[in-house]
Design a protein around this motif. Structure first.
Motif, short mmCIF file in Angstrom:
data_model
loop_
_atom_site.label_atom_id
_atom_site.label_comp_id
_atom_site.label_asym_id
_atom_site.label_seq_id
_atom_site.Cartn_x
_atom_site.Cartn_y
_atom_site.Cartn_z
N ALA A 188 0.84 -1.21 0.00
CA ALA A 188 0.00 0.00 0.00
C ALA A 188 0.86 1.25 0.00
O ALA A 188 0.62 2.23 -0.72
N GLU A 189 1.94 1.17 0.81
CA GLU A 189 2.85 2.34 0.84
C GLU A 189 3.52 2.55 -0.52
O GLU A 189 3.70 3.68 -0.99
N ALA A 190 3.90 1.40 -1.14
CA ALA A 190 4.56 1.51 -2.45
C ALA A 190 3.60 2.09 -3.48
O ALA A 190 3.97 2.94 -4.30
N GLU A 191 2.39 1.64 -3.43
CA GLU A 191 1.41 2.20 -4.38
C GLU A 191 1.21 3.68 -4.12
O GLU A 191 1.12 4.48 -5.07
N LYS A 192 1.14 4.00 -2.83
CA LYS A 192 0.95 5.41 -2.49
C LYS A 192 2.13 6.26 -2.98
O LYS A 192 1.98 7.34 -3.56
N ARG A 193 3.37 5.68 -2.76
CA ARG A 193 4.58 6.43 -3.20
C ARG A 193 4.61 6.52 -4.73
O ARG A 193 4.98 7.56 -5.28
N ALA A 194 4.16 5.44 -5.37
CA ALA A 194 4.16 5.47 -6.84
C ALA A 194 3.18 6.51 -7.34
O ALA A 194 3.46 7.24 -8.30
N GLU A 195 2.04 6.61 -6.67
CA GLU A 195 1.08 7.63 -7.06
C GLU A 195 1.66 9.03 -6.88
O GLU A 195 1.48 9.92 -7.72
N GLU A 196 2.34 9.18 -5.71
CA GLU A 196 2.94 10.50 -5.48
C GLU A 196 3.98 10.82 -6.55
O GLU A 196 4.07 11.94 -7.07
N ILE A 197 4.82 9.79 -6.89
CA ILE A 197 5.86 10.02 -7.93
C ILE A 197 5.21 10.36 -9.25
O ILE A 197 5.65 11.24 -9.99
N ILE A 198 4.11 9.63 -9.55
CA ILE A 198 3.41 9.90 -10.81
C ILE A 198 2.84 11.30 -10.80
O ILE A 198 2.94 12.05 -11.79
N LYS A 199 2.29 11.69 -9.67
CA LYS A 199 1.74 13.05 -9.58
C LYS A 199 2.85 14.08 -9.74
O LYS A 199 2.70 15.07 -10.47
N ASN A 200 3.98 13.82 -9.01
CA ASN A 200 5.11 14.78 -9.14
C ASN A 200 5.60 14.83 -10.57
O ASN A 200 5.94 15.90 -11.10
N ALA A 201 5.69 13.64 -11.19
CA ALA A 201 6.16 13.59 -12.58
C ALA A 201 5.19 14.35 -13.49
O ALA A 201 5.61 15.07 -14.40
#
Length: 521
Positions: free
Chosen positions: A35-48
């Protein structure tokens, strides 16, 4: 027993329960990490996505700025080309206007020319009619004259031509005779005029060299320093320079006597430097004399260069320039050779200009005509031939070489400059007081005397002093001992008596000096 069984059963159950509990814990932690990884991936995608959006905006802005810049440059270039086109159009309009004006003028001129042609054709027709009328009247007059004279026109013309021819021959003979007589008188008069004007326009000083120079001093105390202890300084100075130094009661003056002006000048300059330096002793005297001789050589070159510059002569070989400088210290029948050559050069240039010849070549030949007199080596050739050979050696113009060789009639003259050199040489030498024959023969006798003494073995230097009444001979002390020195003095005196003519008596002094030199290190 029952406790042991229970314990045995409880252990596997506990292991299975532990495994199950561990698996459940691991699964929960894995799910949590996922869940944390998905959350971090979402954040990275948002930042990207945000970064990409910002980058996209920046690129769009940059593209807009570049577009605006290119647009401005394009508009500027367009305006410049538009202005250029406008200016070119204006120039073309102006050219069109000028061409149209030129065409109009040309049309007007063509119309004027057509009018002139018409007028000329009318005048030609009128003239042809008048000529026909004149020919008719002339024929009528000729026929009437033939009837009156009983002669045809051809016969009358022949008689008239014969009469005119006889009269013309008589007048031409008389005219030629008068012209010839007038030419003879005018040629003599013009020749005299050219010579007189040439002499008047060339005001050169006639300097006559003598055999004495005077060295001025500030006080008579310097005379004692020049003489030195027991006369050693003055003897060294006389031996080094080859002149006689006379120190007498004349106030503030020392007399330097010698027939060679170069030696006198070396002695005078050496004494001047010694007096200024204050150190006067034999070693210093010899050092100063050696330096002065070198300076005199440099001065000779400088005199030659200054002479050719003053006369405007260019392109002379350096050896010829050096010989011209030597003329300053030579004399010809008592006349300074450099002054004589300068005077001849100016006379030649003036006379050549008057006659319409090459004045530069004439001046060059006049300056070099006596160059054979200053050649440093003995030669049996006459000085004119020797000078011609030297001029050929140093690539002088053929006309200059011929003028030098022919100025005493040793060779045939092949150019108009040669007789001018001969005449100007005679003019310069024949002026009142310009030359003294006795001086030339006197100097020649002294030189012959020195050469006679130098012909003996062991003689290093020889100087004629006391106006030729004494001959000082310096010998090599290693080759000549005291007895041979005495015999050498007698032999020289006997040879002088047999081979030379001279007034009075000549004193022969043989000097043998022994020197021993060592160096302490």
């Amino acid at each position: 027993m029952s406790e042991y069984v229970l314990l045995t059963l409880a252990i596997p159950i506990a292991l299975v329960a532990g495994l199950f509990i561990g698996k459940m814990v691991f699964k929960r932690s894995f799910q949590h990490k996922e869940a944390e990884a998905e959350k971090r991936a979402e954040e990275i995608i948002k930042n990207a996505e945000l970064t990409a959006e910002n980058t996209k905006k920046d690129r769009i802005l940059e593209a807009k700025e570049k577009f605006l810049k290119l647009k401005a440059e394009f508009e500027e270039e367009s305006n410049r080309k538009r202005n250029l086109l406008i200016s070119n159009e204006q120039k073309l309009r102006q050219k069109e206007q000028s061409l149209s004006q030129s065409l109009e003028q040309q049309k007007r001129r063509e119309a004027e020319i057509d009018n002139l042609k018409n007028n000329l054709s009318q005048q030609i027709e009128v003239a042809s009619l008048k000529r026909e009328e004149a020919e008719k009247s002339l024929k009528l007059q000729v026929s009437q004259l033939e009837k009156i004279a009983n002669l045809t026109a051809d016969q009358a013309r022949d008689q008239l031509m014969d009469a005119l021819k006889a009269e013309a021959d008589s007048r031409a003979a008389s005219y030629v005779k008068s012209v010839m007589e007038e030419s003879r008188l005018t040629a003599t008069k013009e020749a005299k005029k050219i010579v007189i004007e040439t002499i008047q326009r060339t005001a050169a000083e006639n300097a006559i060299e003598n055999c004495v120079s005077v060295f001025n001093i500030e006080n008579d105390d310097i005379k004692g320093k020049i003489i030195g202890r027991e006369g050693r300084n003055i003897r060294t100075l006389e031996a080094a320079t080859g002149v006689e130094i006379i120190v007498d009661d004349t106030p503030e003056a020392i007399v330097i006597s010698g027939f060679d002006p170069v030696r006198r000048e070396i002695a005078r300059l050496s004494m001047h430097r010694l007096v200024q330096d204050g150190r006067i002793h034999p070693a210093r005297i010899e050092e100063i004399v050696a330096k002065t001789k070198k300076n005199i050589e440099d001065e000779i070159v400088e005199i030659g260069e200054r002479t050719v510059i003053d006369l405007g002569i260019h392109g002379l070989h350096p050896e010829l320039v050096k010989m011209i400088g030597r003329m300053r210290f030579r004399s010809s029948y008592g006349q300074n050779l450099l002054q004589h050559s300068r005077e001849v050069a100016k006379l030649c240039a003036t006379m050549a200009a008057e006659l319409g010849l090459n004045a530069k070549l004439a001046k060059r030949a006049g300056l070099l005509h006596d160059i054979g007199k200053v050649w440093h080596e003995e030669s049996e050739m006459p000085h004119a031939i020797l000078g011609m050979e030297l001029a050929k050696k140093y690539k002088e113009h053929p006309e200059v070489c011929n003028a030098i060789g022919a100025h005493h009639d040793e060779i045939e003259k092949t150019s108009m400059i040669s007789p001018i050199i001969q005449v100007c040489d005679a003019i310069s030498g024949s002026r009142p007081g310009a030359r003294r024959e006795m001086m030339e023969s006197y100097i020649r006798r002294l030189k012959d005397m020195e050469n006679l003494a130098l012909s003996f073995e062991g003689v290093e230097k020889c100087y004629a002093i006391q106006a030729g009444r004494e001959l000082r001979v310096i010998v090599n002390s290693e080759n000549i001992n005291d007895e041979k020195a005495s015999m050498l003095s007698f032999d020289i005196s006997q040879k002088i008596e047999k081979e030379m003519q001279y007034p009075g008596q000549i004193k022969i002094t043989v000097i043998r000096e022994m020197r021993s030199v060592a160096y302490a290190r």
